[in-house]
Design a protein around this motif. Structure first.
Motif, PDB file in Angstrom:
ATOM      1  N   GLU A   1       0.827  -1.210   0.000  1.00  0.00           N
ATOM      2  CA  GLU A   1       0.000   0.000   0.000  1.00  0.00           C
ATOM      3  C   GLU A   1       0.864   1.265   0.000  1.00  0.00           C
ATOM      4  O   GLU A   1       2.062   1.203   0.305  1.00  0.00           O
ATOM      5  CB  GLU A   1      -0.918  -0.007   1.229  1.00  0.00           C
ATOM      6  CG  GLU A   1      -1.800  -1.229   1.309  1.00  0.00           C
ATOM      7  CD  GLU A   1      -2.950  -1.195   0.323  1.00  0.00           C
ATOM      8  OE1 GLU A   1      -2.765  -1.698  -0.811  1.00  0.00           O
ATOM      9  OE2 GLU A   1      -4.018  -0.678   0.681  1.00  0.00           O
TER      10      GLU A   1
ATOM     11  N   ARG B   1      -1.885  -5.465   3.014  1.00  0.00           N
ATOM     12  CA  ARG B   1      -3.106  -4.865   2.457  1.00  0.00           C
ATOM     13  C   ARG B   1      -4.308  -5.632   3.009  1.00  0.00           C
ATOM     14  O   ARG B   1      -5.318  -5.063   3.378  1.00  0.00           O
ATOM     15  CB  ARG B   1      -3.051  -4.960   0.925  1.00  0.00           C
ATOM     16  CG  ARG B   1      -4.315  -4.516   0.237  1.00  0.00           C
ATOM     17  CD  ARG B   1      -4.142  -4.573  -1.276  1.00  0.00           C
ATOM     18  NE  ARG B   1      -5.419  -4.544  -1.975  1.00  0.00           N
ATOM     19  CZ  ARG B   1      -6.126  -3.435  -2.188  1.00  0.00           C
ATOM     20  NH1 ARG B   1      -5.704  -2.283  -1.746  1.00  0.00           N
ATOM     21  NH2 ARG B   1      -7.273  -3.494  -2.847  1.00  0.00           N
TER      22      ARG B   1
ATOM     23  N   THR C   1      -4.195   3.409  -2.882  1.00  0.00           N
ATOM     24  CA  THR C   1      -4.303   1.986  -3.202  1.00  0.00           C
ATOM     25  C   THR C   1      -5.524   1.294  -2.584  1.00  0.00           C
ATOM     26  O   THR C   1      -5.731   0.096  -2.791  1.00  0.00           O
ATOM     27  CB  THR C   1      -3.027   1.255  -2.751  1.00  0.00           C
ATOM     28  OG1 THR C   1      -2.752   1.638  -1.394  1.00  0.00           O
ATOM     29  CG2 THR C   1      -1.841   1.603  -3.627  1.00  0.00           C
TER      30      THR C   1
END
Ligand code: SAM
Ligand code: DTB
Ligand code: SF4
Length: 329
Positions: free
Chosen positions: A53, A101, A165
């Motif tokens: 990220e 993530r 992201t």
């Protein structure tokens, strides 16, 4: 309890004279909590660095050149040893953080095992592993997870300056999945990223409009880490005035009366005087232990010495709001 706070109302709280704001925060705090009790959570980074990220504040993102090295998931025994040490030092909750993530595969199963064993030690368990699907939330609940930490970080407008992201909506979806499994929600954000007062109020409004409110609301003061955009880009250069940080804690306290408000990242560089103002503003939880995830924190013995000076004591367990004794104002 109110769940309809508007950004304008929250801005008006921020703009109160400081003494009036702190007085209101104390009034609210004392009707819902023991004013001298503070809850202690110890953090451990069980999987450090190398995160895909792009959160612009984060030293663990693989996109920025920071001193943090990417490591593998820690072994279960080492994690349990750290949890035991945290318990012995007086922490009531142990929070395991991973620079992901989202959790995946075998590593996720291993974290579930860690959660079960920390829970079996008699500690409250918390994890922060990135986005969760409904199924993953269910599995963590079954493993014995009490709290899940997933922050909003800022308001929906400023968010696009900070992270590209994953979306704000995806964050809200994860929180929904956590809530649906009956786990307690730990959700807050960061102050000092160059956001406006309107953005700051907007973030508190997002939190205070959740029904129920998050049980735990971490308010982090940005730790500027060399190599991250927050430390390198002119856009984020403006320094936060400490009073604006204290105001954020007070506003969180007033708008989420029954939540634990955590004075989170940033304590290492704060004086005890500033921290005592944070407690006066209604903060009643801290991260306890010499490290946060990758950066430093005020040492545990220093915290205990500070508590002694302030007459504060560490809570053995977070008290469910229904069982709290109301103090007179
Ligand atoms: N990767 C997971 C995620 O983002 O949800 C879990 C770990 S992440 C480090 C947890 C939170 O720590 C972030 O959402 C952010 O609020 C906070 N944080 C990270 N770096 C920080 C910094 N430099 N200063 C203040 N807070 C920070
Ligand atoms: C939260 O709100 N703050 C903690 C915890 N949740 C996971 C993390 C703070 C991280 C500070 C930077 C670091 O140590 O890497
Ligand atoms: Fe990764 Fe979490 Fe850091 Fe964002 S905050 S870069 S998701 S570890």
């Amino acid at each position: 309890m109110r769940y309809d706070w508007t950004v304008d109302e929250i801005m008006a709280l921020y703009e109160l004279p400081f003494n009036d704001l702190i007085f209101r925060a104390q009034q609210v705090h004392r009707t819902h909590f023991d004013a001298n009790a503070v809850q202690l959570s110890t953090l451990l980074s069980i999987k450090t660095g190398g995160c895909p990220e792009d959160c612009k504040y984060c030293p663990q993102s693989a996109r920025y050149n920071t001193e943090v090295e990417s490591e593998l998931l820690m072994k279960k025994d080492e994690v349990l040893q750290a949890a035991r040490a945290a318990k012995e030092k007086g922490a009531s909750r142990f929070c395991m953080g991973a620079a992901w993530r989202e959790p995946k595969g075998r590593a996720f199963e291993m974290v579930c095992e860690m959660v079960s064993e920390v829970k079996a030690m008699g500690m409250e368990t918390c994890a922060t592993l990135g986005m969760l699907s409904a199924g993953q939330a269910a599995r963590l609940r079954q493993a014995g997870l009490d709290y899940y930490n997933h922050n909003l970080d800022t308001d929906p407008e400023y968010y696009k300056e900070i992270i590209s992201t994953r979306t704000y909506e995806e964050r809200l979806d994860t929180l929904k999945n956590v809530r649906a499994e009956g786990m307690s929600v730990c959700c807050g954000g960061i102050v000092g990223m160059g956001e406006s007062l309107h953005n700051r109020a907007g973030m508190i409004a997002q939190l205070a409009r959740m029904n129920p409110h998050p049980e735990s609301v971490p308010i982090n003061m940005l730790v500027k880490v060399e190599g991250t955009p927050m430390a390198e880009d002119e856009q984020f250069a403006e320094e936060l005035d400490s009073f604006d940080f204290v105001r954020s804690l007070a506003v969180a306290r007033i708008t989420m009366p029954g939540s634990y408000v955590r004075l989170s990242a940033g304590r290492e560089t704060m004086s005890e005087h500033l921290q005592s103002l944070c407690f006066l503003a209604g903060a009643n939880s801290i991260f306890y232990g010499e490290k946060l995830l990758t950066t430093g924190n005020q040492a545990a013995d220093q915290d205990m010495a500070m508590f002694k000076k302030l007459g504060i004591y560490a809570e053995e367990k977070a008290t469910p709001s229904s069982r709290r004794v109301a103090d007179s104002v």
